[in-house]
Design an enzyme around this catalytic site. Structure first.
Site, PDB file in Angstrom:
ATOM      1  N   TYR A 241       0.807  -1.213   0.000  1.00  0.00           N
ATOM      2  CA  TYR A 241       0.000   0.000   0.000  1.00  0.00           C
ATOM      3  C   TYR A 241       0.844   1.267   0.000  1.00  0.00           C
ATOM      4  CZ  TYR A 241      -4.100  -2.902   0.998  1.00  0.00           C
ATOM      5  OH  TYR A 241      -5.109  -3.839   0.932  1.00  0.00           O
TER       6      TYR A 241
ATOM      7  N   ASP B 109      -2.015 -17.929  -0.154  1.00  0.00           N
ATOM      8  CA  ASP B 109      -3.140 -18.708  -0.664  1.00  0.00           C
ATOM      9  C   ASP B 109      -3.434 -19.893   0.257  1.00  0.00           C
ATOM     10  OD1 ASP B 109      -0.619 -19.479  -1.470  1.00  0.00           O
ATOM     11  OD2 ASP B 109      -1.205 -20.113  -3.483  1.00  0.00           O
TER      12      ASP B 109
ATOM     13  N   ASP C 203      -4.715  -7.386   5.186  1.00  0.00           N
ATOM     14  CA  ASP C 203      -6.024  -6.799   4.895  1.00  0.00           C
ATOM     15  C   ASP C 203      -7.001  -7.881   4.451  1.00  0.00           C
ATOM     16  OD1 ASP C 203      -8.083  -5.053   4.363  1.00  0.00           O
ATOM     17  OD2 ASP C 203      -7.077  -4.019   2.719  1.00  0.00           O
TER      18      ASP C 203
END
Length: 358
Positions: free
Chosen positions: A136, A219, A243
């Site tokens: 981010y 994952d 997040d």
């Protein structure tokens, strides 16, 4: 002493939930002899639509004088998400060095998980998310805009300081909990940033021999949060991965309406920020049915943090009272519940019931 709190109700359900929840927080604080002074700022997407800015010039300086920040929600259907986030929430996190985001995921007694076979208390983990850099980071740009060969570049930034701070905070938490830490990366595909992260986890982990460490690719971690959420204790992850995983955590423990968070400056030099993570929920804004419990739990975390930061045992006790009231209510099958928890009660009814429990 007085705890000076900046209140930013924000967008969507944020203002209506805050308006109803703050009197409860003030009541509990006063009962413990804790003086809270709220200063409300009407910043958010409505202001953007009127003025072209989410907040006024110099708004970060206005927040700097407060002891902590309580945020409602950010987001509006008519404002692109990158505009609303970069106009308010992300600048606050970065300016005040809130590099550690702590998000607990707890299946409370009385709450039904969408996963089969889990009862109250079976799921209880906390995610430590790096909060000011990583994926981010606002590094990149666009070139040749509007042409067929237009290109967009978005670069992730990982510093030793930022990574080590969140990793160390996660190890400290694991040492205080069950002694298990899971580090989540994508080291097989991101050959520079994620191996760097792994190296720092190993370095810091050597200082905590009592903590067992598991490393998972993101994952696999997402899959396991659905397949075996009870196996997790403390998770540490980068900004993007943290997040995503915390939203999964909120859902497997019953509802986004039960998910609080703390955005913490671990150095204690700046105000930390506390917020429910349910978002602005524009589809139910104004209906009076939003779940206020994530806001109450976030306020509980704020009080606990202030108590620890300044040695105010009364503030910590007030935070515990708020958290305990939520636990008692959820465990009571006759208590009012909002639609996200399978009930038909409104925000005000849930908060009125909480007032009777404190």
């Amino acid at each position: 002493m007085t705890h000076d709190i900046a209140l930013v109700p924000g967008d969507g359900i944020g203002p209506e939930v805050m308006a109803d929840a703050i009197p409860l927080v003030e009541r509990v604080a006063a009962a413990h002899g804790v003086d809270l002074a709220f200063t409300e700022y009407d910043w958010g997407s409505e202001r953007y639509l009127e003025t072209g800015a989410m907040a006024p010039e110099g708004f970060l300086g206005m927040l700097a004088d407060h002891d902590a920040i309580l945020l409602g929600a950010v987001g509006h259907p008519e404002v692109p998400d990158h505009v609303s986030l970069h106009g308010l929430l992300l600048p606050i996190r970065k300016r005040f060095d809130q590099s550690v985001c702590r998000r607990p995921s707890i299946l409370f007694d009385g709450v039904e998980s969408p996963l089969r076979g889990y009862d109250g208390g079976d799921i209880d983990f906390v995610v430590y998310r790096e909060n000011t850099e990583g994926e981010y980071a606002d590094v990149g740009g666009r070139e040749h805009v509007g042409h067929a060969h237009e290109v967009a570049v978005q670069s992730a930034v990982f510093t030793r300081r930022g990574t080590e701070r969140v990793v160390r905070a996660a190890f400290e938490a694991a040492a205080d909990r069950e002694g298990r830490l899971t580090s989540v990366t994508k080291s097989n595909a991101q050959a520079h940033s994620m191996p760097f992260w792994d190296e720092i986890v190993r370095e810091v982990g050597a200082e905590y021999p009592e903590v067992s460490v598991e490393s998972l690719l993101v994952d696999a971690a997402a899959m396991d949060l659905v397949r075996r959420p009870d196996a997790f204790d403390v998770i540490v992850a980068s900004n993007l991965f943290g997040d995503v995983l915390t939203d999964i955590g909120a859902e497997v423990t019953g509802s986004m309406g039960l998910a609080p968070s703390a955005n913490v400056d671990p150095g204690g030099e700046h105000p930390s920020m506390f917020e429910p993570v349910h978002g602005s929920a524009p589809d139910i804004a104004g209906d009076g049915v939003a779940n206020p419990l994530a806001t109450v739990l976030s306020a509980s975390m704020l009080l606990a943090h202030r108590g620890e930061a300044v040695g105010d045992a009364d503030a910590s006790a007030a935070g515990e009272t708020l958290w305990g009231a939520v636990e008692d209510q959820l465990a009571d099958s006759s208590a009012p519940r909002t639609p996200d928890l399978g009930g038909d009660a409104g925000t005000a009814s849930v908060l009125a019931d909480l007032r009777d429990r404190v």
